[in-house]
Design an enzyme around this catalytic site. Structure first.
Site, PDB file in Angstrom:
ATOM      1  N   TYR A 157     -57.269  10.508  85.504  1.00 42.66           N
ATOM      2  CA  TYR A 157     -56.703   9.329  85.724  1.00 42.66           C
ATOM      3  C   TYR A 157     -57.829   9.132  85.998  1.00 42.66           C
ATOM      4  CZ  TYR A 157     -54.287   5.884  88.561  1.00 42.66           C
ATOM      5  OH  TYR A 157     -54.248   4.503  88.899  1.00 42.66           O
ATOM      6  N   LYS A 161     -59.816   5.654  83.932  1.00 40.75           N
ATOM      7  CA  LYS A 161     -60.194   4.210  85.571  1.00 40.75           C
ATOM      8  C   LYS A 161     -61.443   3.684  84.516  1.00 40.75           C
ATOM      9  CE  LYS A 161     -56.036   3.776  86.029  1.00 40.75           C
ATOM     10  NZ  LYS A 161     -55.287   1.873  85.223  1.00 40.75           N
TER      11      LYS A 161
HETATM   12  P1  NAP Z   1     -45.932   1.551  88.195  1.00 41.55           P
HETATM   13  O1  NAP Z   1     -44.651   0.641  89.404  1.00 41.55           O
HETATM   14  O2  NAP Z   1     -45.725   2.395  87.747  1.00 41.55           O
HETATM   15  O3  NAP Z   1     -45.395   0.712  87.437  1.00 41.55           O
HETATM   16  C1  NAP Z   1     -45.767   0.416  86.246  1.00 41.55           C
HETATM   17  C2  NAP Z   1     -45.734  -0.281  84.894  1.00 41.55           C
HETATM   18  O4  NAP Z   1     -46.487   0.025  83.438  1.00 41.55           O
HETATM   19  C3  NAP Z   1     -44.147  -0.543  84.209  1.00 41.55           C
HETATM   20  O5  NAP Z   1     -44.452  -1.854  84.524  1.00 41.55           O
HETATM   21  C4  NAP Z   1     -44.410   0.279  82.776  1.00 41.55           C
HETATM   22  O6  NAP Z   1     -43.125  -0.819  82.323  1.00 41.55           O
HETATM   23  C5  NAP Z   1     -45.375  -0.465  82.683  1.00 41.55           C
HETATM   24  N1  NAP Z   1     -46.234   0.604  81.705  1.00 41.55           N
HETATM   25  C6  NAP Z   1     -46.531   1.617  81.553  1.00 41.55           C
HETATM   26  N2  NAP Z   1     -46.875   2.510  80.239  1.00 41.55           N
HETATM   27  C7  NAP Z   1     -46.651   1.698  79.041  1.00 41.55           C
HETATM   28  C8  NAP Z   1     -46.722   1.398  78.205  1.00 41.55           C
HETATM   29  N3  NAP Z   1     -46.743   2.156  77.308  1.00 41.55           N
HETATM   30  N4  NAP Z   1     -46.468   0.235  77.979  1.00 41.55           N
HETATM   31  C9  NAP Z   1     -45.711  -0.834  78.199  1.00 41.55           C
HETATM   32  N5  NAP Z   1     -45.949  -0.520  79.734  1.00 41.55           N
HETATM   33  C10 NAP Z   1     -45.974   0.257  80.111  1.00 41.55           C
HETATM   34  O7  NAP Z   1     -47.395   1.203  87.968  1.00 41.55           O
HETATM   35  P2  NAP Z   1     -48.087   0.342  89.872  1.00 41.55           P
HETATM   36  O8  NAP Z   1     -48.509   1.182  90.913  1.00 41.55           O
HETATM   37  O9  NAP Z   1     -47.693  -0.533  89.876  1.00 41.55           O
HETATM   38  O10 NAP Z   1     -49.735   0.368  88.567  1.00 41.55           O
HETATM   39  C11 NAP Z   1     -50.405  -0.887  88.136  1.00 41.55           C
HETATM   40  C12 NAP Z   1     -51.227  -0.643  87.250  1.00 41.55           C
HETATM   41  O11 NAP Z   1     -52.241  -0.311  88.392  1.00 41.55           O
HETATM   42  C13 NAP Z   1     -51.561   0.731  86.635  1.00 41.55           C
HETATM   43  O12 NAP Z   1     -52.937   0.715  85.566  1.00 41.55           O
HETATM   44  C14 NAP Z   1     -51.934   1.336  87.433  1.00 41.55           C
HETATM   45  O13 NAP Z   1     -52.675   2.920  87.581  1.00 41.55           O
HETATM   46  C15 NAP Z   1     -52.950   0.618  88.867  1.00 41.55           C
HETATM   47  N6  NAP Z   1     -53.012   0.893  90.126  1.00 41.55           N
HETATM   48  C16 NAP Z   1     -52.310   1.299  90.718  1.00 41.55           C
HETATM   49  C17 NAP Z   1     -53.093   1.724  92.356  1.00 41.55           C
HETATM   50  C18 NAP Z   1     -51.408   1.961  93.970  1.00 41.55           C
HETATM   51  O14 NAP Z   1     -51.926   3.183  93.970  1.00 41.55           O
HETATM   52  N7  NAP Z   1     -50.253   2.076  92.904  1.00 41.55           N
HETATM   53  C19 NAP Z   1     -53.512   2.161  92.596  1.00 41.55           C
HETATM   54  C20 NAP Z   1     -54.469   1.831  91.855  1.00 41.55           C
HETATM   55  C21 NAP Z   1     -55.182   1.462  90.405  1.00 41.55           C
HETATM   56  P3  NAP Z   1     -41.892   0.159  81.990  1.00 41.55           P
HETATM   57  O15 NAP Z   1     -41.478   1.102  83.637  1.00 41.55           O
HETATM   58  O16 NAP Z   1     -41.263  -0.985  82.037  1.00 41.55           O
HETATM   59  O17 NAP Z   1     -41.855   1.115  81.488  1.00 41.55           O
END
Ligand code: NAP
Length: 250
Positions: A157, A161
């Site tokens: 990861y 990133k």
């Molecule tokens: P999440 O709740 O796990 O949601 C992930 C989303 O990505 C879901 O809508 C999922 O769709 C979609 N997805 C996954 N693989 C995919 C693919 N191959 N094609 C299309 N859609 C796909 O994640 P989140 O926490 O909201 O994170 C969103 C972004 O922010 C990510 O890039 C993550 O790395 C980044 N981020 C998150 C955090 C955190 O603390 N949460 C911190 C830093 C960065 P489906 O469910 O429909 O498959």
């Protein structure tokens, strides 16, 4: 300051849940017509669209696995067929497969790199065609503080990133003359399903490293993305903005 995206079209990848859903609803709330991309959870994507419609906004859900080139081509075609233009691309889709490097399988590495980084390349390349013709556009990539400081158990990861941050800088330089800005947002720990699996002890240790002493909310990340998508951010490109309660101060 009121951010106005009336008349703009946005594509948000991974917008069925979490941060992506908040970004889609915030951009729509500012007036943009939004394509809500998702891979698996069609009911959740439909909920995002319904929430936007209920608030008087415009949105449409499109299933596509953004780690696959052919699916990204179809996604872009559908976006242009639906709204006729693409002004804002938010590369948000992501996943984690955490494990220590000695136990990390090839698939754990490949899946995380393909979903988090390759997708950004594929969607950006596809979006640059319409944006280049329009000679305007905004691309916002979701990185992470883990790409800046690393984390044990997240080598895959962290690599993805950190790659997004380098990709953001290179594409920002390449696209500037066409009126397209490219920036990255690097959240810390945000309350979503991705962080929902953390154990109590890990959560406590993380909280101790955050000066504001709480996890962030998806809407807080969405506010920053909306600003970067707006005219107010016209003179910003190639940058990575941490939004992490003060966890990382560089
Ligand atoms: P999440 O709740 O796990 O949601 C992930 C989303 O990505 C879901 O809508 C999922 O769709 C979609 N997805 C996954 N693989 C995919 C693919 N191959 N094609 C299309 N859609 C796909 O994640 P989140 O926490 O909201 O994170 C969103 C972004 O922010 C990510 O890039 C993550 O790395 C980044 N981020 C998150 C955090 C955190 O603390 N949460 C911190 C830093 C960065 P489906 O469910 O429909 O498959």
């Amino acid at each position: 300051m009121k951010l106005d995206l009336t008349g703009r079209t946005a594509l948000v990848t991974g917008a069925s849940r979490g941060i992506g859903r908040a970004i889609a609803t915030t951009l729509a709330g500012a007036g943009a017509a939004v394509i809500v991309n998702y891979r698996e959870h069609s009911a959740a994507a439909a909920e995002t669209v319904a929430a936007i419609s209920a608030a008087g906004g415009q949105a449409s859900a499109v299933q596509a696995d953004v780690s696959q080139a052919a699916e990204v081509e179809r996604l872009l075609k559908t976006t242009l067929a639906t709204y006729g233009q693409l002004d804002i691309l938010v590369n948000n889709a992501g996943l984690t497969r955490d494990t220590l490097i000695l136990r990390m399988k090839d698939e754990d590495f490949d899946q995380v790199l393909n979903t988090n980084l390759r997708s950004v390349f594929l969607c950006t390349r596809a979006a640059l065609r319409p944006m280049g013709k329009q000679r305007s556009g905004r691309i916002i990539n979701l990185a992470s503080v883990i790409g800046l400081i690393g984390n044990a158990g997240q080598a895959n990861y962290a690599a993805a990133k950190a790659g997004i941050i380098g990709f953001t800088r290179a594409t920002a330089r390449e696209m500037a003359s066409r009126g397209i800005t490219v920036n990255a947002v690097a959240p810390g720990f945000i309350e979503t399903e991705m962080t929902g699996t953390l154990g109590e002890a890990t959560r406590k240790a993380i909280l101790e490293s955050i000066p504001l002493a709480r996890f962030g909310h998806p809407a807080e990340v969405a506010g920053l993305v909306c600003f970067l998508a707006s005219d107010a951010a016209a003179y910003i490109t190639g940058q990575t903005f941490t939004i992490d309660g003060g966890m990382v101060m560089l």
